[in-house]
Design an enzyme around this catalytic site. Structure first.
Site, mmCIF file in Angstrom:
data_model
loop_
_atom_site.group_PDB
_atom_site.id
_atom_site.type_symbol
_atom_site.label_atom_id
_atom_site.label_comp_id
_atom_site.label_asym_id
_atom_site.label_seq_id
_atom_site.Cartn_x
_atom_site.Cartn_y
_atom_site.Cartn_z
ATOM 1 N N GLY A 1 0.798 -1.225 0.000
ATOM 2 C CA GLY A 1 0.000 0.000 0.000
ATOM 3 C C GLY A 1 0.824 1.266 0.000
ATOM 4 O O GLY A 1 1.969 1.284 -0.476
ATOM 5 N N LEU B 1 -4.400 -5.309 -4.767
ATOM 6 C CA LEU B 1 -3.309 -4.331 -4.725
ATOM 7 C C LEU B 1 -1.990 -4.951 -4.213
ATOM 8 O O LEU B 1 -1.950 -5.531 -3.123
ATOM 9 C CB LEU B 1 -3.711 -3.173 -3.793
ATOM 10 C CG LEU B 1 -2.738 -1.994 -3.752
ATOM 11 C CD1 LEU B 1 -2.669 -1.281 -5.083
ATOM 12 C CD2 LEU B 1 -3.114 -1.024 -2.637
ATOM 13 N N ASP B 2 -0.920 -4.826 -4.996
ATOM 14 C CA ASP B 2 0.423 -5.275 -4.623
ATOM 15 C C ASP B 2 0.511 -6.778 -4.369
ATOM 16 O O ASP B 2 1.405 -7.246 -3.652
ATOM 17 C CB ASP B 2 0.915 -4.519 -3.368
ATOM 18 C CG ASP B 2 0.961 -3.020 -3.582
ATOM 19 O OD1 ASP B 2 1.130 -2.605 -4.735
ATOM 20 O OD2 ASP B 2 0.824 -2.267 -2.600
ATOM 21 N N GLN B 3 -0.409 -7.544 -4.964
ATOM 22 C CA GLN B 3 -0.434 -8.988 -4.718
ATOM 23 C C GLN B 3 -0.113 -9.801 -5.968
ATOM 24 O O GLN B 3 -0.129 -11.029 -5.922
ATOM 25 C CB GLN B 3 -1.832 -9.414 -4.197
ATOM 26 C CG GLN B 3 -2.257 -8.753 -2.904
ATOM 27 C CD GLN B 3 -1.383 -9.144 -1.745
ATOM 28 O OE1 GLN B 3 -0.902 -10.265 -1.659
ATOM 29 N NE2 GLN B 3 -1.116 -8.214 -0.845
#
Lengths: 283, 283, 283, 283
Positions: free
Chosen positions: A200, A226-228
């Site tokens: 994040g 998100l960011d995965q």
């Protein structure tokens, strides 16, 4: 001329033999080959072959047609590409210029072999950086209210320029699901932390708060979470108690641009294959 | 003879002048000095001085008495130590031997200057590893039922041996609050991940699942929140898609023992100061 | 305002006390201090102090005058600098642009705090790179015949612009003795190998021939002996059998610019002290 | 059961096809394959294939016989090995124990899959280290006068134990030409510097004198020219002005044992192929 054959399928005996015989019979010489099986006893098999073949571009369509049989037999996902056909790239940026500058410089000196078709930004700030490279710069503001509209503009631009690959070079906006779906495993983001740590916003502030002794950056394909998404590359740099948040940002900039550049290059060379939420990078 | 003076206090003008004059007047020569201020404009000031002073051990008590005034004036936390007085160490282990072996070997060749007073384990497995070093090995089983009893045995052992420093060399049990309180910033744990990523159990399995390209290890002081204490040291090693969980464990073992050994050495040399949930490591 | 005091002298008791009392008495607050002694028992002592002092620029001359006594007493080499006075820098380049680009970008975003007074090159190639930054670019051709003449032009330019620091950013010409003498420990060169391996020309070809598994770059002060000056910083990157000479050059470019940038920054912050043929870098 | 096929020959079309068809026809499933060509246009081709084949040990002789034809056709150097047959290893040491300890520990926990047949030393010092592992320890003193005699003893011992692989784990004596010839590319040495820097004796003293900022270690096959053989692996660690020669040695010990262990493992797994004075390491 150099071509690339990419294959993935359920592992079973005879794949390499069949593929290499096919290439040999068509006069192609294998100059590089990588393979990986997720499990020697019946996993998924991945292969990337670089081959040399005269007049490849004339033959590529017929090559593809004839490979179809092998592909069906082994139930492969596969593609054959010619290195003569460059990928078309869009770079998305916000206000930070370090990743953009680095990509443009590498592109200009011939390190990154691609057509950079356009740069898109939610700000005007970096237009002057892009101008000397004669690449179109599109300012598409994104606010809560205009989010939907902006997404449409983005898709139209990507469509207009027939873009294959999207590079988020510190683009600080959420990518809408429709774009993620349309460009699956084609959108590369640089996240300014060593994922999965510090997901994040404001990862350097988080890193400073936690007192880590090493910071990092992560390039990954963008998925809806998100960011995965699947991690392509990561790298790190040492920090210590003397470093304030601004020092972490300064040191991090160098890590970010190196990690992004390596990931982009591997992607452009078709060296990255995706398996579930992981990547296989044939280096 | 070599002594160490450790100081922390609110930063303000004149600290270094006062401390260095004190040492100079008492015939001590500063051989090494490190300092750090969390904020040049009124933060917390930390200092570690190594000084040479003849007959230090005879003079240390009077030195401490006389430093009290400076300490009060600047509202310091401070201590003066002689390197002649070795810290007393307890090593806690479970079944994995790599960190233990490494610490014992470094201790034997003189890299780690400490008295290893005892080894404590919840298993019998590593007794034979410890035996050749003539260090007492205590097998204290820990189960849900015996947890309270075990905690008491531990505290009695630590008390009996007058232990200063506790090293959790892959000890796979929760440390009870009473021990954490009694040995604040004296219990060093090695966690087999790059914290804050992969907190808790099975970090290598977690790392494999996430598909990270770099794994790490983290040494930290133990606090009540699991894997949340002040980080002393971290290090990393590259991995890729060819590595299975067992490979990560194998590669990780080398990172773990290096990170733990460095942290222990810095702790033994009084090079680690704790500030909130972070460390200042004067290397 | 921030000042810096740099000191080196024969180590003996009382130096830190005298210096810190001096600063304290003059109302300066030490915000950072580093020291090093080459040998605790009578070596050379080095110290770098960053201090805060209001109206430093008005007081700096009187500060220097009054410090003279301490300097004499301890037979110090010393200097007091104000960070308000930026160093004046000349960058020398030939045809490769990666180090130059990187320095200019870092300078523009405020990472490198210096006045880049001019860029000098034996080729015209990089003029267009420098132009957008509004820095004068001097093309001074160097051939066997014009070497002497070129050296004079260089010295005149450096003199005209009152240059303190010279950065050889892949400048592929020998520096004449007169310039080395005039700018002792002020000329920073980036050598594209891990010194002392691969001295001289074509280090990447040499590295390829030898089959090393790691390549590096070295920033050092220039002395009369080629590639033998005091090393400021080095870094490395892994390579393997798949890398041809051109790959080594590509990978090396990233190492070179990182190493040079770090060295230049430390030099500009007066963090590098020279002792014999070695450096002390207070990081 | 797992077998390995290693091949090198002049590169030309059809090699992979022929080899993979051979394996496929004999019921072997390729579980891992690596290949490398020194030059896509007519260089030397190297390949290492790991394959699974039931009852391999019964079939291996007939497999070798039948592969002969392919080998002849492509003028290959090749060998087929079964992982069931462990390599027999001799470790040579002098007085330093860190590499020896590390190898023995890795061997005991199953990281290094080999039979350690004997340990040979020119000193008695490390006998007690070896004893608990129940490996024969031979003390063969080497002096100027006894050099010839010692060489004979060594060869007899190696012969008696049918040794394949010799590990010089900080053995501080010159290896005589006869042994080098008899065990070509089978003798692994760890040199305590980042070769080609600091060839010969006392590399840490040399590194200290030169003031390098990074030290390293190099594992290589032994050839007649001292420290000039094909490099298998290198690694490095940062140092700075605070480190004395003894610190370099301490830090270096950790690098040495890691580099040696990795090299030995790759050698044992037949992952290292030699080409001229370089290695191809299929990781």
């Amino acid at each position: 001329m150099i071509g690339r054959l990419l294959v993935s399928c359920q592992d079973r005996p005879g794949i390499v033999a069949a593929v290499s015989r096919f290439l040999s019979e068509h006069g192609a010489n294998i100059v590089h080959s990588d393979q990986h099986s997720t499990d020697p006893e019946g996993g998924i098999f991945f292969m990337r072959i670089e081959f040399q073949l005269k007049e490849l571009d004339d033959k590529i369509e017929s090559l593809r047609e004839q490979f179809t049989e092998i592909g069906k037999h082994f139930e492969m996902e596969w593609r054959i590409e010619s290195t003569a056909k460059r990928k078309k790239t869009a770079i998305f940026v916000s206000k930070e210029d370090h990743c953009l500058q680095d990509l443009l410089w590498r592109w200009k000196i011939g390190e990154l072999v691609t057509d950079i078709s356009l740069v898109v930004s939610n700000h005007k700030d970096l237009e002057s950086v892009v101008k000397p490279f004669a690449i179109p710069y599109y300012h598409v503001p994104v606010t809560k209210e205009t989010r939907h509209e902006a997404a449409n503009s983005h898709l139209q631009l990507l469509d207009k320029y027939k873009v294959d690959t999207i590079i988020l070079a510190r683009y600080m906006q959420i990518i809408p699901p429709q774009m993620i779906e349309s460009y699956k495993n084609q959108i590369i983001n640089i996240h300014h932390s060593f994922l999965p740590a510090f997901v994040g916003g404001k990862p350097y502030d988080q890193a400073y708060e936690r007192g880590v002794k090493i910071i990092g950056a992560t390039a990954h394909y963008v998925t809806e979470e998100l960011d995965q998404g699947p991690i392509i590359e990561q790298d790190v740099q040492r920090v210590d108690h003397r470093h304030q948040v601004n020092d972490l940002k300064r040191i991090g900039r160098d890590v970010e641009r190196m990690v992004l550049a390596r990931s982009v290059q591997w992607h452009l060379h078709d060296q990255v294959l995706v398996h579930g939420n992981k990547t296989i990078v044939f280096r």
